[in-house]
Design an enzyme around this catalytic site. Structure first.
Site, PDB file in Angstrom:
ATOM      1  N   HIS A  93     -38.297  52.563  -6.022  1.00 57.14           N
ATOM      2  CA  HIS A  93     -39.752  52.771  -6.112  1.00 57.14           C
ATOM      3  C   HIS A  93     -40.178  53.832  -5.100  1.00 57.14           C
ATOM      4  O   HIS A  93     -39.657  53.886  -3.988  1.00 57.14           O
ATOM      5  CB  HIS A  93     -40.519  51.463  -5.931  1.00 57.14           C
ATOM      6  CG  HIS A  93     -40.344  50.779  -4.614  1.00 57.14           C
ATOM      7  ND1 HIS A  93     -41.036  51.158  -3.487  1.00 57.14           N
ATOM      8  CD2 HIS A  93     -39.574  49.721  -4.249  1.00 57.14           C
ATOM      9  CE1 HIS A  93     -40.692  50.346  -2.484  1.00 57.14           C
ATOM     10  NE2 HIS A  93     -39.802  49.478  -2.909  1.00 57.14           N
ATOM     11  N   ASP A  95     -43.383  54.293  -4.057  1.00 58.37           N
ATOM     12  CA  ASP A  95     -44.527  53.932  -3.202  1.00 58.37           C
ATOM     13  C   ASP A  95     -44.065  53.157  -1.975  1.00 58.37           C
ATOM     14  O   ASP A  95     -42.983  52.568  -1.956  1.00 58.37           O
ATOM     15  CB  ASP A  95     -45.580  53.130  -3.996  1.00 58.37           C
ATOM     16  CG  ASP A  95     -45.062  51.802  -4.535  1.00 58.37           C
ATOM     17  OD1 ASP A  95     -43.906  51.752  -4.986  1.00 58.37           O
ATOM     18  OD2 ASP A  95     -45.814  50.806  -4.487  1.00 58.37           O
ATOM     19  N   ASP A 125     -37.336  51.033   2.908  1.00 60.09           N
ATOM     20  CA  ASP A 125     -37.979  50.440   1.714  1.00 60.09           C
ATOM     21  C   ASP A 125     -38.850  51.486   1.035  1.00 60.09           C
ATOM     22  O   ASP A 125     -40.039  51.527   1.266  1.00 60.09           O
ATOM     23  CB  ASP A 125     -38.796  49.217   2.138  1.00 60.09           C
ATOM     24  CG  ASP A 125     -39.345  48.452   0.948  1.00 60.09           C
ATOM     25  OD1 ASP A 125     -38.924  48.715  -0.178  1.00 60.09           O
ATOM     26  OD2 ASP A 125     -40.221  47.603   1.151  1.00 60.09           O
ATOM     27  N   GLU A 161     -44.681  49.650  -7.043  1.00 61.78           N
ATOM     28  CA  GLU A 161     -43.825  48.464  -6.931  1.00 61.78           C
ATOM     29  C   GLU A 161     -44.416  47.495  -5.928  1.00 61.78           C
ATOM     30  O   GLU A 161     -44.403  46.279  -6.125  1.00 61.78           O
ATOM     31  CB  GLU A 161     -42.402  48.881  -6.513  1.00 61.78           C
ATOM     32  CG  GLU A 161     -41.374  47.767  -6.617  1.00 61.78           C
ATOM     33  CD  GLU A 161     -41.232  46.910  -5.362  1.00 61.78           C
ATOM     34  OE1 GLU A 161     -40.537  45.889  -5.428  1.00 61.78           O
ATOM     35  OE2 GLU A 161     -41.823  47.238  -4.310  1.00 61.78           O
ATOM     36  N   GLU A 162     -44.922  48.067  -4.836  1.00 58.59           N
ATOM     37  CA  GLU A 162     -45.382  47.228  -3.720  1.00 58.59           C
ATOM     38  C   GLU A 162     -46.669  46.462  -4.048  1.00 58.59           C
ATOM     39  O   GLU A 162     -47.082  45.601  -3.293  1.00 58.59           O
ATOM     40  CB  GLU A 162     -45.606  48.095  -2.463  1.00 58.59           C
ATOM     41  CG  GLU A 162     -44.340  48.759  -1.933  1.00 58.59           C
ATOM     42  CD  GLU A 162     -43.386  47.783  -1.243  1.00 58.59           C
ATOM     43  OE1 GLU A 162     -43.657  46.570  -1.258  1.00 58.59           O
ATOM     44  OE2 GLU A 162     -42.379  48.251  -0.705  1.00 58.59           O
ATOM     45  N   GLU A 189     -33.050  48.454  -3.191  1.00 58.82           N
ATOM     46  CA  GLU A 189     -33.831  47.843  -2.099  1.00 58.82           C
ATOM     47  C   GLU A 189     -32.887  47.561  -0.930  1.00 58.82           C
ATOM     48  O   GLU A 189     -31.688  47.366  -1.122  1.00 58.82           O
ATOM     49  CB  GLU A 189     -34.454  46.516  -2.565  1.00 58.82           C
ATOM     50  CG  GLU A 189     -35.541  46.656  -3.619  1.00 58.82           C
ATOM     51  CD  GLU A 189     -36.897  47.054  -3.037  1.00 58.82           C
ATOM     52  OE1 GLU A 189     -37.029  47.154  -1.803  1.00 58.82           O
ATOM     53  OE2 GLU A 189     -37.814  47.287  -3.846  1.00 58.82           O
ATOM     54  N   HIS A 382     -41.751  47.190   5.754  1.00 63.08           N
ATOM     55  CA  HIS A 382     -43.184  46.882   5.880  1.00 63.08           C
ATOM     56  C   HIS A 382     -43.659  46.820   7.336  1.00 63.08           C
ATOM     57  O   HIS A 382     -44.828  46.556   7.582  1.00 63.08           O
ATOM     58  CB  HIS A 382     -43.549  45.557   5.179  1.00 63.08           C
ATOM     59  CG  HIS A 382     -43.256  45.563   3.701  1.00 63.08           C
ATOM     60  ND1 HIS A 382     -43.810  44.673   2.821  1.00 63.08           N
ATOM     61  CD2 HIS A 382     -42.472  46.371   2.950  1.00 63.08           C
ATOM     62  CE1 HIS A 382     -43.362  44.918   1.596  1.00 63.08           C
ATOM     63  NE2 HIS A 382     -42.549  45.949   1.661  1.00 63.08           N
TER      64      HIS A 382
END
Ligand SMILES: [Zn+2]
Length: 409
Positions: A93, A95, A125, A161-162, A189, A382
């Site tokens: 992903h 984003d 990530d 995705e997030e 991931e 994150h």
């Protein structure tokens, strides 16, 4: 035909120098601020131009507002380099999560290397994996041009995705429409390059309890929305306890049972008013063999029971339950052949199951066996000062190299 030729010439005239090494690609990708609330088109356009410079044709699918896109590109196989069906998908992903309220040592959108770690939002990530996949493409194209690629290699880059895995379903629908059924998918991931063979699903619910206002000295005239919400929340907590003790839980997960947790609550306007509204949210993280019905059904039964009590006092009251978000779990077992392939390539037969959700469940559900394997640790995802160890990028490069070689055998 002539239009295509014109396009090709103008692209060659404006050809850009793209990075060769994964780390340089990662640095370039981190420079695009692709926080989910922003457009990802600058990154997608950059990757598109790179692919086209390599002679590949990309396929874009857009969100409704057309400010975000998925990119799907295939390095074809076969004698005439025209075979694009089957093959292996590398999925990532584009984003990233926001940096709001976090204190970073260096600019999160400028990749910075300190002590053999590369820092930046998305480092693990999951722009690290995308960087390795992009760095692999020229070699895959060369093999394809030499007629040596037996199985096509696909790259799938998604948006959003997030915020609920909203992009990948568009890629999957598009593949179906084009008659492309990949054999396998690897979602990169961060797993410290170990193999994750299953993950939990997520469902997020919002519950609105509509009561009836009254002065707090006249409680018999009202229906207290907070009181009914709290009874329902008590039930949700009891249900959470019950599902944590089921005998079909799975010890391969770090949290071996499905979880259910109330996250937010709002209600009431003043202490001396019986509240007419209380709203709360909860999420459910289900083991792959449990369905959303397993928890929604008992909650709905409880809602019906409470609603009956409320409406007996004021017919206009009631309780609404809305599903806000849902990402399917990824099952173990559908991907046995892919697991065997990865084990053969890496010599590592360790298998993990994780609590976080990915696009893997969506791929699996559309019939594409999938595992999760990528550089870096979910521990850093994150967070402020997100990083990926340079050694992880190196390991990912080595892994993708072996995968590519497996596509030539
Ligand atoms: Zn991710």
């Amino acid at each position: 035909m002539s239009l295509n030729t014109v396009n090709k010439v103008s692209q060659e005239a404006s050809s850009t120098d793209y990075p060769v090494k994964s780390i340089d690609w990662l640095t370039r990708l981190i420079g695009f601020d692709t926080v989910s609330r922003h457009s990802n088109l600058a990154l997608i356009n950059d990757v598109q131009a790179y692919c086209e410079q390599l002679g590949l044709t990309v396929d874009l699918t857009f969100n409704k507002e057309k400010n975000k896109a998925n990119l799907f590109v295939t390095v074809p196989a076969g004698q005439d380099a025209d075979q694009i069906n089957h093959g292996l998908v590398l999925s990532g992903h584009t984003d990233v999560v926001p940096v709001d309220g976090q204190t970073w040592t260096s600019d999160p959108f400028v990749a910075t290397i300190r002590d053999d770690k590369l820092y930046g939002r998305g480092a693990c990530d999951m722009k690290g994996f995308i960087a390795c996949a992009l760095a692999l493409l020229p070699q895959a194209v060369a093999l394809s041009n030499q007629g040596k690629l037996r199985r096509p290699l696909h790259l799938a880059l998604s948006f959003d995705e997030e915020v609920g895995c909203l992009g990948a379903p568009l890629i999957l629908a598009d593949l179906k429409m084009r008659g492309i059924t990949p054999d396998y998918c690897i979602v990169g991931e961060p797993t410290n390059m170990t193999m994750v063979v299953a993950h939990k699903g997520i469902a997020v619910y919002r519950c609105r309890v509509h009561g009836k206002s009254a002065h707090s000295s006249l409680t018999h005239q009202g229906v207290n929305a907070i009181s009914y919400a709290s009874r329902l929340i008590g039930f949700v907590d009891e249900l959470a306890q019950a599902i944590s003790h089921r005998d079909d839980n799975d010890d391969l997960f770090d949290v071996p049972y499905s979880t259910l947790s109330v996250g937010t609550i709002h209600g009431g306007t003043a202490t001396n008013i019986v509240p007419n509204l209380c709203e709360f949210t909860f999420d459910y993280r289900n083991l792959p063999h449990m369905t959303q019905d397993d928890i929604v059904a008992p909650i709905q039964t409880k809602i019906a029971e409470l609603t009956e009590q409320m409406q007996a006092r004021a017919p206009e009251t009631g309780i609404e339950l809305l599903q806000e978000e849902s990402v399917p779990a990824m099952r173990d077992g559908d991907n046995a052949e892919l697991q065997a392939l990865v084990t053969a390539l890496t010599g590592d037969d360790e298998r993990h199951k994780v609590a976080y959700a990915t696009e893997g469940g969506q791929y699996t559900n559309s019939g594409i066996p999938t595992i999760i394997c990528g550089p870096g640790s979910i521990e850093q995802a994150h967070k402020a000062d997100e990083f990926v160890a340079l050694s992880e990028i190196e390991r990912c490069d080595g892994f993708l190299q072996k995968l590519l070689e497996s596509c030539t055998a």
